[in-house]
Scaffold this motif. Structure first.
Motif, PDB file in Angstrom:
ATOM      1  N   THR A 185       0.753  -1.227   0.028  1.00  0.00           N
ATOM      2  CA  THR A 185       0.013  -0.008   0.036  1.00  0.00           C
ATOM      3  C   THR A 185       0.898   1.231  -0.166  1.00  0.00           C
ATOM      4  OG1 THR A 185      -0.075   0.414   2.242  1.00  0.00           O
ATOM      5  CG2 THR A 185      -1.657  -1.277   1.370  1.00  0.00           C
ATOM      6  N   TRP A 194      -1.248  -6.638  -4.963  1.00  0.00           N
ATOM      7  CA  TRP A 194      -2.152  -7.580  -4.456  1.00  0.00           C
ATOM      8  C   TRP A 194      -2.196  -8.995  -5.037  1.00  0.00           C
ATOM      9  CZ3 TRP A 194      -6.526  -6.282  -1.533  1.00  0.00           C
ATOM     10  CH2 TRP A 194      -7.422  -7.077  -1.162  1.00  0.00           C
ATOM     11  N   TYR A 202      -9.684 -12.887  -0.050  1.00  0.00           N
ATOM     12  CA  TYR A 202     -10.760 -11.737  -0.117  1.00  0.00           C
ATOM     13  C   TYR A 202     -11.755 -12.233  -1.309  1.00  0.00           C
ATOM     14  CZ  TYR A 202      -7.801  -9.667   3.476  1.00  0.00           C
ATOM     15  OH  TYR A 202      -7.018  -9.135   4.588  1.00  0.00           O
ATOM     16  N   THR A 213      -8.402   1.287  -0.012  1.00  0.00           N
ATOM     17  CA  THR A 213      -8.022   1.077   1.486  1.00  0.00           C
ATOM     18  C   THR A 213      -8.465  -0.137   1.834  1.00  0.00           C
ATOM     19  OG1 THR A 213      -9.548   2.292   2.226  1.00  0.00           O
ATOM     20  CG2 THR A 213      -7.524   3.802   1.611  1.00  0.00           C
ATOM     21  N   ALA A 214      -7.922  -0.478   2.956  1.00  0.00           N
ATOM     22  CA  ALA A 214      -8.519  -1.756   3.643  1.00  0.00           C
ATOM     23  C   ALA A 214      -9.841  -1.651   4.226  1.00  0.00           C
ATOM     24  CB  ALA A 214      -7.256  -2.084   4.804  1.00  0.00           C
ATOM     25  N   THR A 218     -13.092  -4.423   5.523  1.00  0.00           N
ATOM     26  CA  THR A 218     -13.308  -4.262   6.863  1.00  0.00           C
ATOM     27  C   THR A 218     -14.700  -4.072   7.259  1.00  0.00           C
ATOM     28  OG1 THR A 218     -11.184  -3.133   6.823  1.00  0.00           O
ATOM     29  CG2 THR A 218     -12.600  -2.973   8.878  1.00  0.00           C
ATOM     30  N   LEU A 226      -8.264   1.133  10.714  1.00  0.00           N
ATOM     31  CA  LEU A 226      -7.258   1.418   9.808  1.00  0.00           C
ATOM     32  C   LEU A 226      -6.579   2.666  10.293  1.00  0.00           C
ATOM     33  CD1 LEU A 226      -5.689   0.967   6.995  1.00  0.00           C
ATOM     34  CD2 LEU A 226      -7.479   2.340   6.114  1.00  0.00           C
ATOM     35  N   ARG A 246     -12.207  -9.675   8.742  1.00  0.00           N
ATOM     36  CA  ARG A 246     -12.340  -9.213   7.578  1.00  0.00           C
ATOM     37  C   ARG A 246     -13.420  -9.951   6.929  1.00  0.00           C
ATOM     38  NH1 ARG A 246      -9.905  -5.814   9.654  1.00  0.00           N
ATOM     39  NH2 ARG A 246      -7.867  -4.901   9.151  1.00  0.00           N
ATOM     40  N   TYR A 275       1.229  -5.502   4.018  1.00  0.00           N
ATOM     41  CA  TYR A 275       0.606  -6.220   4.925  1.00  0.00           C
ATOM     42  C   TYR A 275       0.414  -7.756   4.454  1.00  0.00           C
ATOM     43  CZ  TYR A 275      -1.814  -1.734   5.839  1.00  0.00           C
ATOM     44  OH  TYR A 275      -2.142  -0.312   6.382  1.00  0.00           O
TER      45      TYR A 275
END
Length: 687
Positions: A185, A194, A202, A213-214, A218, A226, A246, A275
């Motif tokens: 990120t 990714w 995911y 963004t995450a 979430t 975050l 998640r 991450y």
């Protein structure tokens, strides 16, 4: 006229002179130009030579066939060869085998096409044998006719760049192939990379995730997470093992573990973040189940009807349950850390140590009796079943489930004695009959002898009278006649024949009674309970004597006694085992023959097999039904009619044989009979 001619001659001479001067001047100018060109060429050559020699990268001049014509110092340093070594070889000899074809194709392009310069990346082989990656620029030099005469090659070492590229490609491959989700990120948290693990975890493609963004994976209740993460990594800190939740693209919630690290440039400025996420949903479920299992185990541990101990490998107590506390009187705080040896009498420790040694070596004892001193001084006998506790594939401790058997030995002795008395009571009428039969003919013979003695007494009395001096002497003929008359009345031939026979029968009857009484005494006498050297063949004969009346009406008994050495055992207990098996055999045959008057067969065999004494008692009864074979040794289990058995016989027999470290097994076949086999250790047995 002459003047005109002279003038003309002078003019011609002047013009020729002027032309000569012009020619000289022109020649002088050309000479000067050549000199200047030569000087410029020499200067250019000097500059080229200087640039060639002092270039920071490798340079060489090669012929069309590939032989080195000149090589600069940088190239010599790069390849590890001296200039003379290079000039004696060709570029083909220094080129990596996998890149030879590439270089040959480049040379062919120069020969066949108009190209004057080519670039490529190839590998050379250093003098020490390792490859060197190089960026190569090859220029062709042509002669005055436009034909290629030689090559000028510029060689730049790019090995470090290639290694970095390979490392980066390898790292990228690792990241892409990782089963964990690896996400890159920006400092603000926007996704820039990714990997496949992220796609699988995911459910979003890289295109769908880029720039987000995450928060897009979430759950709503964790949207503030975050911000806290970004605050932490912007301080230069890493985050390890953060467990959170998640949401996948399909809506399924995941338990994940996050590791997050900031990435800084050379100036220390944060440029990115990495991450690493791992799905721990199954682990969480397993942990929850484990917690439930541990709680149930703890309940079982605390409320077990048996005593439960755990020890480390040095036999220090590490835990004990509530019943164990109550039995030995020590609280957990007092017991934990205490060595088992400190609670066992010194003279009782050796067998315990030996058994635990076998357990650690992988030969666990079936049962272990341990005499422990309770807190109040009482001696408590525990029967333990120990097993090893393993962690990471190796033994880390010992668990022992135990029962308090402090009074069991006395109870077992009383139970066996009661069962023995029950057996004797059941056989009492038969034994009485066995004794009554010889006693009847002993009594008859004694009465016969008593009557015969009266007649003999009369004969002797009359002889005394005839021979007494007061009676006077009778003539011989008269005396003989008197004797013959008394003999005829006495039937002396009959008495002389029957009295010895009656005496022999009486002695046989008495011996028979004595044998029965002796067998009964040896069979049932409680003093023979201790472990002694025993003749098993003799013990079997005594048991047959006691049980004869139970057997003789239904079976013929066959014996095949081998040459057995003396065996250490409890004679009284083994007699009980033999009796139980013989009575069971008689009953099994009786159920088959009924009142037909026929008889079955009981076969008794003894033999030695290695260090074991083997006793087999087989019958020709109906056999044991397969459905109940697993229960025949259960206490109080019986298929006999009420009053014919309590179901304790085989259970006690198995218990006795087990205590002798032996085995009691059977084989049975429907309609053909059953054979029980006892195996007892002889020399060197633990008994």
């Amino acid at each position: 006229m002459l003047g005109v001619v002279a003038v003309s001659a002078r003019q011609a001479l002047t013009e020729a002179a002027l032309q000569a001067c012009d020619s000289v001047a022109h020649s002088m100018a050309q000479f000067v130009d050549r000199k200047r060109a030569d000087a410029s060429l020499r200067e250019s050559e000097d500059r080229f030579r200087t640039a060639f020699e002092e270039a920071p990268y490798g340079m060489c001049m090669t012929g069309l066939e590939g032989r080195f014509l000149h090589a600069n110092a940088a190239l010599c340093r790069m390849l590890g060869y001296s200039s003379d070594e290079l000039l004696s070889g060709t570029w083909q000899q220094l080129t990596h085998g996998d890149d030879l074809e590439l270089s040959q194709r480049a040379a062919e392009q120069f020969r066949e096409g108009p190209a004057t310069t080519l670039q490529m990346e190839k590998r050379y082989i250093h003098k020490q044998g390792h490859p060197i990656w190089a960026r190569v620029v090859i220029s062709v030099v042509k002669d005055g006719s436009g034909n290629a005469s030689h090559f000028i090659t510029q060689i730049e070492d790019i090995t470090l760049r290639k290694q970095a590229d390979e490392a980066q490609a390898f790292l990228a491959s690792l990241v892409e192939s990782s089963q964990d989700a690896i996400i890159g990120t920006t400092p603000a948290g926007a996704v820039v990379s990714w990997n496949r693990g992220a796609r699988e975890l995911y459910g979003y493609t890289a295109e769908e995730a880029m720039g987000k963004t995450a928060d897009f994976v979430t759950p709503p209740e964790r949207t503030g997470e975050l911000g806290k993460i970004l605050e932490t990594i912007h301080r230069g800190e890493t985050i390890a093992g953060l467990e959170t939740v998640r949401i996948r693209k399909d809506g399924r919630r995941l338990d994940i573990s996050l590791n997050i690290a900031p990435v800084h440039d050379a100036a220390g400025k944060m440029t990115a973040a990495v991450y690493a996420a791992r799905d721990i949903t199954r682990r969480k479920v397993a942990e929850e189940r484990l917690r439930g299992s541990e709680e149930r185990y703890r309940e079982l541990f605390e409320n077990a009807s048996d005593l439960v101990y755990t020890f480390d490998l040095d036999l220090r107590i590490t835990s004990l349950n509530r019943l164990a506390e109550q039995t030995v009187g020590y609280s957990r705080a007092e017991a934990v850390g205490t060595e088992l040896r400190a609670m066992v009498a010194a003279e009782k420790w050796a067998p315990v140590e030996k058994a635990i040694g076998k357990l650690v070596l992988g030969n666990p004892p079936a049962k272990l009796e341990v005499s422990i001193r309770a807190k109040d001084g009482r001696r408590v006998t525990l029967e333990m079943n120990p097993r090893l506790i393993y962690g990471d594939g190796k033994a880390v401790g010992i668990q022992a489930i135990a029962r308090d058997i402090t009074g069991r030995d006395v109870a077992e002795m009383e139970l066996r004695q009661a069962q023995k008395l029950e057996s004797v009571g059941r056989l009492a009428s038969g034994i009485a009959h066995e004794i009554n039969t010889p006693m009847q003919f002993v009594g008859d013979n004694i009465r016969f002898l008593q009557e015969s003695f009266g007649q003999v007494e009369e004969l002797i009395t009359r002889l005394h009278e005839l021979c007494h001096p007061a009676a006077g002497s009778l003539p011989a003929a008269e005396f003989c006649a008197e004797l013959h008359g008394m003999e005829a009345g006495l039937d002396s031939d009959y008495l002389l024949r029957e009295i010895p026979e009656a005496l022999n029968q009486t002695l046989d009857g008495v011996e028979r009674v004595v044998t029965i009484v002796r067998a009964m005494k040896e069979f049932a006498h409680p003093e023979s309970r201790g472990m002694v050297l025993t003749d098993l063949n003799k013990a079997l004969l005594n048991t047959l004597t006691v049980a004869r009346n139970e057997l003789k009406y239904v079976a013929e008994v066959e014996t095949d006694f081998g040459n057995l050495p003396m065996v250490i055992c409890s004679l009284s207990d083994m007699n009980q085992v033999f009796l139980n098996l013989l009575v069971n055999a008689a009953h099994a045959i009786g159920d088959v023959v009924g009142d037909t008057g026929k008889k079955g067969t009981i076969h008794i065999e003894t033999r030695q097999e290695g260090s074991m004494a083997v006793i087999t008692i087989a019958d020709t009864g109906a056999g044991i039904p397969e459905a109940i074979r697993e229960r025949v040794f259960d206490p109080f289990f019986t298929t006999k009619q009420v009053g014919r058995g309590t179901g304790q016989g085989l259970a006690i027999a198995r218990s006795v044989v087990d205590k002798h470290k032996g085995t009691l097994t059977f084989e049975s076949e429907a309609e053909k009979g059953t054979a029980f086999q006892i195996r007892l250790p002889m020399q060197g047995s633990e008994v």
